[in-house]
Design a protein around this motif. Structure first.
Motif, PDB file in Angstrom:
ATOM      1  N   PRO A 242       0.052   4.128  -7.075  1.00 31.08           N
ATOM      2  CA  PRO A 242      -0.815   2.982  -6.789  1.00 31.08           C
ATOM      3  C   PRO A 242      -1.282   2.229  -8.029  1.00 31.08           C
ATOM      4  O   PRO A 242      -1.595   1.053  -7.929  1.00 31.08           O
ATOM      5  CB  PRO A 242      -2.000   3.603  -6.049  1.00 31.08           C
ATOM      6  CG  PRO A 242      -1.943   5.047  -6.339  1.00 31.08           C
ATOM      7  CD  PRO A 242      -0.554   5.413  -6.723  1.00 31.08           C
TER       8      PRO A 242
ATOM      9  N   HIS B  59       0.808  -1.213   0.000  1.00 31.87           N
ATOM     10  CA  HIS B  59       0.000   0.000   0.000  1.00 31.87           C
ATOM     11  C   HIS B  59       0.841   1.263   0.000  1.00 31.87           C
ATOM     12  O   HIS B  59       0.360   2.329  -0.280  1.00 31.87           O
ATOM     13  CB  HIS B  59      -0.912   0.022   1.218  1.00 31.87           C
ATOM     14  CG  HIS B  59      -2.038  -0.939   1.081  1.00 31.87           C
ATOM     15  ND1 HIS B  59      -2.763  -1.045  -0.075  1.00 31.87           N
ATOM     16  CD2 HIS B  59      -2.549  -1.837   1.942  1.00 31.87           C
ATOM     17  CE1 HIS B  59      -3.689  -1.973   0.080  1.00 31.87           C
ATOM     18  NE2 HIS B  59      -3.572  -2.480   1.285  1.00 31.87           N
TER      19      HIS B  59
ATOM     20  N   PHE C  60      -1.054  -1.154  -6.667  1.00 41.31           N
ATOM     21  CA  PHE C  60      -0.370  -1.139  -5.374  1.00 41.31           C
ATOM     22  C   PHE C  60       1.074  -1.646  -5.519  1.00 41.31           C
ATOM     23  O   PHE C  60       1.576  -2.404  -4.683  1.00 41.31           O
ATOM     24  CB  PHE C  60      -1.105  -1.956  -4.321  1.00 41.31           C
ATOM     25  CG  PHE C  60      -2.530  -1.524  -4.113  1.00 41.31           C
ATOM     26  CD1 PHE C  60      -2.841  -0.194  -3.845  1.00 41.31           C
ATOM     27  CD2 PHE C  60      -3.568  -2.446  -4.177  1.00 41.31           C
ATOM     28  CE1 PHE C  60      -4.155   0.205  -3.653  1.00 41.31           C
ATOM     29  CE2 PHE C  60      -4.885  -2.047  -3.978  1.00 41.31           C
ATOM     30  CZ  PHE C  60      -5.177  -0.720  -3.720  1.00 41.31           C
TER      31      PHE C  60
END
Ligand code: ADP
Length: 251
Positions: A8, A3, A68
């Motif tokens: 992302p 994360h 991610f």
């Protein structure tokens, strides 16, 4: 680092065709952390395909899609999808489930404790201004805008780090739409999430997004802030697309 990555979502040299129809051609693009990126372009330009690539619904013919910080593992899609909030046009609510059951679906699948589910539902409904006594109602008893809010709550229940929205406000009347826009902006201020929003409505994109990506016939023709795109359209196509949409707004 799963994360914690600062990028992302990233597509690298992604191409995809449906039979002989090219949907995306050699697309490389990164979506910045906690920002809203709107993907806009004419119908058939590849917007939905792009979103579906990010949640693994479709696979690229060539290139890599990373979410991610990792290339998507197509054998583990359910794990990926639990980290993504997905909302589509028409809300996709289950008609036979109450508002409460619709919102809590994913949390119940994850076997969250009941008390935690209840408190989270209350927070979410408050966030989108839905009265709490709606919990026992069914989708058909709600207006389109209210259903859309329930859809947003459902997408947010597991606190995903990433939202994918495919024309989620498309079917709403203008007033409801601007109310939902307000809620969206409020939520992004309180708790910013990486959001990819597909829309064919440039005005919506300008209002909600930090960054715009413009597609045409499966190719990215410009990616920049709304201001920069309006001030400096990269091509005649972008200029025409922008003007056509802005002229439409004045009607
Ligand atoms: P947009 O969301 O911008 O309207 P799409 O990503 O849905 O564009 O579609 C891109 C292109 O791929 C279009 O030419 C469309 O007709 C084609 N396409 C999309 N989905 C399919 C499919 N399931 N089968 C065949 N062609 C498809």
């Amino acid at each position: 680092m799963v994360h914690g990555t600062s990028i992302p979502v990233e597509l690298k040299n992604v191409s995809l065709s449906y039979g002989s129809q090219v949907a995306l051609r050699d697309l490389s693009v990164a979506f910045p952390l906690q920002k809203t990126t709107a993907v806009i372009g004419p119908s058939g330009s590849g917007k939905s395909t792009l979103i579906q690539l990010v949640n693994g619904l479709v696979r690229p013919d060539n290139g890599v899609v990373s979410v991610f910080g990792r290339a998507i593992d197509y054998a583990q899609l359910s794990g990926l999808r639990r980290k993504i909030g997905y909302a589509v046009q028409g809300t996709g609510l289950f008609p036979h489930l109450t508002v409460e059951r619709n919102i809590s679906l994913l949390a119940r699948l994850k076997k969250w404790p009941v008390a935690k589910i209840h408190s989270r539902i209350d927070v979410l409904m408050g966030l989108v201004d839905l009265p709490l006594d709606y919990k026992s109602k069914y989708p058909f008893q709600l207006s389109g805008g209210e259903q859309q809010r329930v859809g947003l709550c459902r997408a947010m229940i597991l606190e995903p780090k990433l939202f994918l929205f495919d024309e989620p406000f498309g079917a709403l009347d203008p007033i409801t739409r601007s109310e939902i826009h307000r809620e969206f902006i409020k939520i992004q201020k309180i708790s910013p999430r990486t959001t990819i929003l597909v829309t064919h409505d440039l005005r919506e994109a300008i209002k909600l997004a930090d960054r715009l990506i413009i597609l045409n016939q499966g190719e990215m023709v410009q990616a920049d802030s709304p201001d920069a795109i309006l001030a400096n359209p990269a091509s005649e196509f972008v200029e025409k697309f922008v003007h056509m949409q802005l002229d439409d707004f004045r009607k």
